[in-house]
Design an enzyme around this catalytic site. Sequence first.
Site, PDB file in Angstrom:
ATOM      1  N   LYS A 304       0.828  -1.205   0.000  1.00 19.53           N
ATOM      2  CA  LYS A 304       0.000   0.000   0.000  1.00 19.53           C
ATOM      3  C   LYS A 304       0.866   1.259   0.000  1.00 19.53           C
ATOM      4  O   LYS A 304       2.062   1.253   0.323  1.00 19.53           O
ATOM      5  CB  LYS A 304      -0.938   0.001   1.216  1.00 19.53           C
ATOM      6  CG  LYS A 304      -2.067  -1.037   1.144  1.00 19.53           C
ATOM      7  CD  LYS A 304      -3.140  -0.641   0.159  1.00 19.53           C
ATOM      8  CE  LYS A 304      -4.259  -1.669   0.037  1.00 19.53           C
ATOM      9  NZ  LYS A 304      -5.160  -1.706   1.186  1.00 19.53           N
ATOM     10  N   ARG A 339      -4.137 -10.286   3.830  1.00 23.78           N
ATOM     11  CA  ARG A 339      -4.299 -10.340   2.365  1.00 23.78           C
ATOM     12  C   ARG A 339      -3.043  -9.741   1.742  1.00 23.78           C
ATOM     13  O   ARG A 339      -2.728  -8.570   1.959  1.00 23.78           O
ATOM     14  CB  ARG A 339      -5.546  -9.551   1.957  1.00 23.78           C
ATOM     15  CG  ARG A 339      -5.836  -9.532   0.465  1.00 23.78           C
ATOM     16  CD  ARG A 339      -7.131  -8.758   0.205  1.00 23.78           C
ATOM     17  NE  ARG A 339      -7.468  -8.725  -1.218  1.00 23.78           N
ATOM     18  CZ  ARG A 339      -7.031  -7.814  -2.075  1.00 23.78           C
ATOM     19  NH1 ARG A 339      -6.224  -6.835  -1.656  1.00 23.78           N
ATOM     20  NH2 ARG A 339      -7.375  -7.869  -3.349  1.00 23.78           N
TER      21      ARG A 339
END
Length: 369
Positions: A304, A339
């Site tokens: 991210k 995840r």
Amino acid sequence: MMDRLYIRPIGCVASPQSVDGDAVRLAGGRVYAHRFAVILRRDGEIVQRDLVTPATIDMALARLPDALGPEAEEQWANLRLAHPPLKLPGGRSLPLDQPQVMGILNLTPDSFSDGGRFTASDAAQSHAETMMQAGAAIIDIGGESTRPGALPVPEDEEAARVVPAIERCAELGAIVSVDTRRAAVMNAAVAAGAAILNDVSALRDPASLEFAASCDAPVVLMHAPGEGEDLHASGGYRDPVLDVFDALRAARDRAVKAGIARERIVLDPGIGFGKSLADNLALMNALALFHALGQPLLLGASRKRTIAALSGEAPADRRLGGSLALAMAGFGAGVQLVRVHDVFETVQARDVWRGLRDAALAEFSENSD
């Protein structure tokens, strides 16, 4: 006047014997907490904060308004709740007593990390097999990019992307989740063999909520503050941690009211969705709080933007170290599902972390006499 309560674990440890006094095993996992902040929020402002131990928490809870008594009992019980295996369609189940790794299979040409790499059927199947061999418990298949600024994909095109890959992965024996917001795609995915519905909009679409309630697949409800296609709109948080907690509580309750059993619901704080760097860091440091909602937790922080912001703007394909650091923070907070893009490395990190935790328990147990 609206009062809200939050019981936040402070100071997670490897072993209950490693601290003076009592420690609580969080969510039946391998993480213990020995301090807790009991927070009272009134009309959005924190008006009371008590730092307590398991031995003194009753005194702090007794100071709360009487109307919060049932909520206080529920949150305190939820923090200690040992989650049973997640029941899946077809009689399968997924144990939640240790962190499980969900491998990402993006079938979109414009994904922020690996867009276009796995759109060909052979490449998708090969990557899924590689992730399964590396230890992925779940393969999460998505056909629409949710990165900031991504264009919406027609429903039929999204379904056409994911259904063949779901069928192939199901044939391989994988537990498959489908990453979608749309009821028609969910329907087609479940028919193709998907066992979990992973919705970044937390089933805000009434049609998706209705479909999820009609089937027996578990659901992942993620927090994103935006509406419609703009999931990354600013959340305007007064307190990002407590606001996300409240939003996930509301999403959980909405799903239960629609007929989805609590045992089928997983919650995800939505790292990177409509959140600043400071917001994301605050959420990462407060992950253990979300156990008070009584549901298994999923963390999706792999590659991210937060990692780039803390590491000289490293491109997405050079964020492995940061991804592992965030996954380890999730393990240390008792998160049940992570995840990730880099399955082999994350499974290895998880196994080493687990070995260290088990060794700590054994060491203190052996020295307890």
